[in-house]
Design an enzyme around this catalytic site. Structure first.
Site, short mmCIF file in Angstrom:
data_model
loop_
_atom_site.label_atom_id
_atom_site.label_comp_id
_atom_site.label_asym_id
_atom_site.label_seq_id
_atom_site.Cartn_x
_atom_site.Cartn_y
_atom_site.Cartn_z
N ASP A 91 0.90 -1.13 -0.04
CA ASP A 91 0.10 0.17 -0.09
C ASP A 91 0.98 1.12 0.02
O ASP A 91 2.15 1.08 0.40
CB ASP A 91 -0.75 0.08 1.49
CG ASP A 91 -1.67 1.05 1.59
OD1 ASP A 91 -2.27 1.69 0.62
OD2 ASP A 91 -1.41 1.93 2.84
N ASP A 106 -0.03 5.05 1.15
CA ASP A 106 -0.07 6.36 2.01
C ASP A 106 -0.31 5.57 3.50
O ASP A 106 -0.79 4.58 3.68
CB ASP A 106 -1.56 6.77 1.88
CG ASP A 106 -1.64 7.54 0.41
OD1 ASP A 106 -1.75 8.73 0.60
OD2 ASP A 106 -1.86 6.84 -0.56
N ARG A 162 -14.59 12.49 -0.47
CA ARG A 162 -13.32 13.32 -0.14
C ARG A 162 -12.87 14.12 -1.60
O ARG A 162 -12.50 15.42 -1.60
CB ARG A 162 -12.30 12.45 0.33
CG ARG A 162 -12.55 12.23 1.67
CD ARG A 162 -11.26 11.24 2.07
NE ARG A 162 -11.74 9.94 1.70
CZ ARG A 162 -10.62 8.90 1.80
NH1 ARG A 162 -9.54 9.17 2.29
NH2 ARG A 162 -10.92 7.80 1.04
N LYS A 217 -7.33 -3.80 -5.22
CA LYS A 217 -6.23 -4.25 -4.86
C LYS A 217 -5.69 -5.54 -4.92
O LYS A 217 -4.76 -6.23 -5.44
CB LYS A 217 -6.03 -3.65 -3.38
CG LYS A 217 -5.76 -2.11 -3.28
CD LYS A 217 -5.57 -1.41 -1.84
CE LYS A 217 -5.05 -0.38 -1.67
NZ LYS A 217 -4.52 0.15 -0.16
#
Length: 272
Positions: free
Chosen positions: A70, A72, A115, A204
């Site tokens: 991943d 972040d 967001r 993912k």
């Protein structure tokens, strides 16, 4: 006989544990291994010594061919979307949504759409500022990638964040693959939407499978590292899952937990 890896070379800690649990001790360059017949609660050791401890998995590490991370808060030190939001003076609102999504409390797709909508109208120069001024590879990250290169292990980053960051990061630190969401841009401004399908937990894990097929390897030959709820699906199919400075739900389900040291602590698992 079980092997516990102490992810530090602190002899005093190892001696103390060995005395209590009657362990045999072996010193390596970057870590110490403890051998015991007893079942030891590693959480107790971790909290007592503020050090990472893991049982060595019964996995043939010579067969590992792929590393997927991943981005972040795992491979890098920030949540990119939160830092972009800072330039619109809405970081607290966006960061609160991000945190809840990473804890698994919100639907990821809906939270991302919400967001990104808040970023509408921002100039794309903000992306470069975030990358250049705020983004750093987490401790040990570059060393870990270099180690994998030396072993012929391919590396990839996959993110519920954005291609602007994953692709630039991949180029800068030498990753073989990158996948993320693409921000829609018009007249050098963010439009508040993403292009294409959202890279969520399912996407993912599909990316990991896709890379396995490309390299003709099994998921058992993959190490996956993550920190949030949307990493759990890809972590669950990997031969080895690593929770890196992760949320409680991720720590609970991972094979390996690193909460104190850097990403290069993963190297300790390889018997060298």
């Amino acid at each position: 006989m079980k092997t516990i890896i102490q992810h530090s070379t602190d002899t005093q800690i190892a001696t103390q544990i060995a005395d209590i649990y009657h362990c045999k001790v072996k010193h390596y360059a970057s870590h110490i291994r403890l051998y015991t017949d007893q079942q030891i609660d590693l959480d107790v050791l971790r909290q007592t010594h503020s050090t990472d401890f893991n049982y060595l998995p019964t996995l043939d590490f010579s067969q590992i061919k792929l590393f997927v991370s991943d981005m972040d808060s795992t491979l890098i030190n920030i949540e990119c979307i939160d830092e972009i939001a800072d330039f619109a003076n809405i970081k607290p609102q966006v960061a609160a949504i991000t945190e809840r999504a990473m804890q698994g409390e919100l639907d990821f797709n809906a939270s991302l759409i919400e967001r990104v909508t808040l970023l509408k109208g921002l100039d794309i120069s903000v992306l470069d500022k975030v990358y250049a001024e705020r983004l750093q590879v987490n401790p040990g990250g570059q060393d870990l990638i270099e180690y994998f290169k030396s072993k012929g292990i391919k590396s990839a980053v996959v993110s519920g964040g954005f291609t602007y960051f994953t692709h630039r990061l991949a180029k800068d630190i030498g990753l073989d693959h990158a996948r993320a969401n693409e921000l829609d841009i018009e007249n050098n401004q963010l439009t508040g939407i993403t292009q294409g399908s959202i890279i969520n937990a399912t996407a993912k894990s599909e990316f990991v499978i896709e890379l396995c097929e490309q390299y003709q390897i099994s998921p058992n030959q993959v190490i996956v590292v993550g920190d949030g709820a949307n990493d759990l699906a890809m972590m669950s199919i990997a031969g080895l899952s690593v929770a890196y400075h992760a949320k409680p739900s991720v720590i609970k389900q991972a094979n390996i937990v690193i909460s104190f040291g850097g990403l290069d602590k993963i190297v300790d698992l390889f018997d060298e």
